[in-house]
Design an enzyme around this catalytic site. Structure first.
Site, short mmCIF file in Angstrom:
data_model
loop_
_atom_site.label_atom_id
_atom_site.label_comp_id
_atom_site.label_asym_id
_atom_site.label_seq_id
_atom_site.Cartn_x
_atom_site.Cartn_y
_atom_site.Cartn_z
CE1 TYR A 1 -9.57 3.06 6.09
CE2 TYR A 1 -8.65 4.20 7.98
CZ TYR A 1 -8.54 3.77 6.67
OH TYR A 1 -7.41 4.04 5.95
CE LYS A 2 -8.00 -0.11 4.44
NZ LYS A 2 -6.53 -0.09 4.41
CG ASP B 1 -0.25 -2.54 7.13
OD1 ASP B 1 -1.38 -2.89 7.50
OD2 ASP B 1 -0.01 -1.42 6.63
CG PHE C 1 -2.00 0.94 1.26
CD1 PHE C 1 -3.21 0.62 0.68
CD2 PHE C 1 -1.84 2.19 1.82
CE1 PHE C 1 -4.26 1.53 0.69
CE2 PHE C 1 -2.88 3.11 1.83
CZ PHE C 1 -4.11 2.77 1.26
NE ARG D 1 -9.90 -2.75 -3.36
CZ ARG D 1 -9.38 -2.11 -2.32
NH1 ARG D 1 -8.21 -2.48 -1.81
NH2 ARG D 1 -9.99 -1.07 -1.80
C1 PLP Z 1 -5.90 1.08 4.38
C2 PLP Z 1 -4.44 0.89 4.57
C3 PLP Z 1 -3.67 1.88 5.19
C4 PLP Z 1 -4.33 3.16 5.61
O1 PLP Z 1 -3.54 3.99 6.34
P1 PLP Z 1 -4.19 5.30 7.00
O2 PLP Z 1 -3.08 5.91 7.72
O3 PLP Z 1 -5.35 4.87 7.81
O4 PLP Z 1 -4.69 6.15 5.88
C5 PLP Z 1 -2.32 1.64 5.37
N1 PLP Z 1 -1.75 0.48 4.96
C6 PLP Z 1 -2.47 -0.48 4.34
C7 PLP Z 1 -1.81 -1.74 3.91
C8 PLP Z 1 -3.82 -0.29 4.12
O5 PLP Z 1 -4.53 -1.23 3.51
#
Ligand code: PLP
Length: 426
Positions: free
Chosen positions: A224-225, A199, A130, A385
């Site tokens: 939030y996911k 992560d 990400f 997706r």
């Molecule tokens: C959604 C996601 C993030 C989001 O990071 P924020 O700091 O909440 O914006 C980070 N890493 C991964 C792998 C994600 O899927």
């Protein structure tokens, strides 16, 4: 034989997690396959927010820090969710964002690695990680004089060497839905003396995770996911007891101090995971997140993660089978691994001849909400997706979603100009 609509209905009727869907406020007439990006709203959230604002904040005012237990919410929620990650009590807190937590743990990992062996000069990660993970890793590397090495997934094992300080991996890839072998990779990294950071944004609440079983060093993840904490919900951070007190993280705010309300001028980090807190906890966000975590407590009574994982795999298997049968001939190629032990809780398809973004928008116009992720013009293609949150997605919905996709492709309506304007958030 691929299942019929009737088969899907029967499956929903027999499904042990079905009552959990009633805990969510989902809109009528829409099929939500984007809970891997923004989880759905628990029904309890609205009333909880009203109570926090109207009673705890408006009436009790500052007394609520003690009386309503605001001050301990990061730890309380951490303890509530810890078992779902294979973490123990007192090891997990909800605070800040994933990006910020990643900065803290990567910085701590860099300090630990420097103490252990000054010759270690590389931070390894996946090229299709990400973007925020890549950006934060780049920033930490610049500050600690490390080299950032970007790898394809199949190169990771072979790249772990004595010059590597840290390996940062996202358990389930946000684009492909491919899942790493956390235990195997962590063991291989530790055999070389490498600090392992995971992560869990796309896996927490969606797939079985055992941080102690895998012997990970640090972990971060999203609220939030799959945890359904609401947009921008606080994220979590975890550190193994063997590393948690080895150094202070660099964002030395007062909530990470050993005694914040002594107001002493010098910084002394708290013992344990509390040192990963920074500023004042966001009580409104944490209160909403609690409603998301409460759904998991309800899920525990209906079979817990074993039941969630079984349903998630059944949903994604069904989606793959139906798309490949009913949408054949439209250039869709499965990107997500077929093997269960390599698959998260989402399914992605690439499309020959482009149009992935427009197809997704045409689907959304028909009430089927998935999303689109852009390729990089090289190895990674544009993808459609679809996330399958086993807490609330049903088998009949999967059937209808594929039928709508089939109609979008067959009718060619995705070619219409209105589906070709790219929104700011995809
Ligand atoms: C959604 C996601 C993030 C989001 O990071 P924020 O700091 O909440 O914006 C980070 N890493 C991964 C792998 C994600 O899927």
């Amino acid at each position: 034989m691929t299942p019929t609509l009737q088969d899907c209905r029967e499956r929903d009727a027999l499904e042990p997690l079905r009552p959990l869907r009633d805990l969510f406020a989902l809109p009528e007439g829409r099929i939500y396959l984007d809970g891997n990006s923004l989880g759905a709203t628990p029904k309890a959230t609205a009333a909880r927010m009203a109570d926090v604002v109207q009673r705890e904040w408006s009436q009790e005012l500052i007394a609520s820090w003690n009386q309503a237990g605001w001050v301990d919410l990061p730890q309380r929620l951490g303890n509530q969710f810890a078992p779902w990650l294979g973490a123990r009590q007192g090891e997990l807190v909800f605070t800040d964002t994933t990006s910020i937590n990643l900065f803290k743990v990567l910085s701590a990992a860099a300090r630990i690695a420097a103490e252990d062996g000054p010759a270690r000069r590389k931070l390894l990660t996946e090229r299709s990680n990400f973007p925020t993970d890549l950006y934060i890793a780049e920033s930490v590397c610049a500050q600690h004089g490390l080299e950032l090495v970007l790898l394809e997934p199949e190169q990771i094992l072979g790249a772990l060497d004595d010059e590597t300080a840290i390996v940062l991996l996202t358990h389930v890839n946000y684009r492909t839905g491919a899942m790493h072998d956390m235990e195997g990779l962590t063991a291989a990294a530790h055999a070389r003396g490498i600090v392992c950071v995971w992560d869990l944004c796309h896996s927490a609440g969606a797939v079985p995770i055992d941080l102690h079983g895998a012997d990970a060093d640090f972990a971060v993840g999203c609220g939030y996911k799959y945890l359904n904490g609401g947009p921008g919900a606080p994220a979590f951070v975890w550190a193994h007891p063997r590393v948690v007190n080895r150094c202070a993280q660099p964002l030395a705010g007062w909530f990470g101090h050993a005694a914040p309300f002594r107001f002493t001028p010098g910084y002394a980090p708290a013992e344990g995971i509390d040192r990963y807190l920074c500023g004042t906890p966001p009580i409104l966000g944490l209160s909403a997140l609690q409603c998301g975590l409460d759904v998991f407590s309800a899920a525990e009574l209906l079979g817990g993660m074993a039941a969630l994982r079984a349903k998630s795999l059944a949903l994604t298997d069904l989606f793959i089978a139906l798309v490949e049968q009913r949408c054949a001939g439209h250039g869709l190629t499965l990107v997500t691994p077929r093997a269960h032990d390599r698959r998260g809780s989402q399914v992605c398809f690439a499309r020959d001849g482009g149009g992935a973004c427009a197809v997704v928008q045409a689907l959304i116009a028909r009430g089927v909400i998935g999303d689109f992720r852009e390729g990089d013009g090289g190895l990674h293609q544009d993808i459609l997706r679809f996330g399958f949150t086993p807490l609330y997605v049903g088998f009949e919905e999967v059937w209808h979603a594929v039928e709508q996709l089939r109609q979008v492709l067959e009718s060619g309506e995705w070619r219409e100009a209105r589906f070709h304007q790219r929104p700011k958030v995809t």
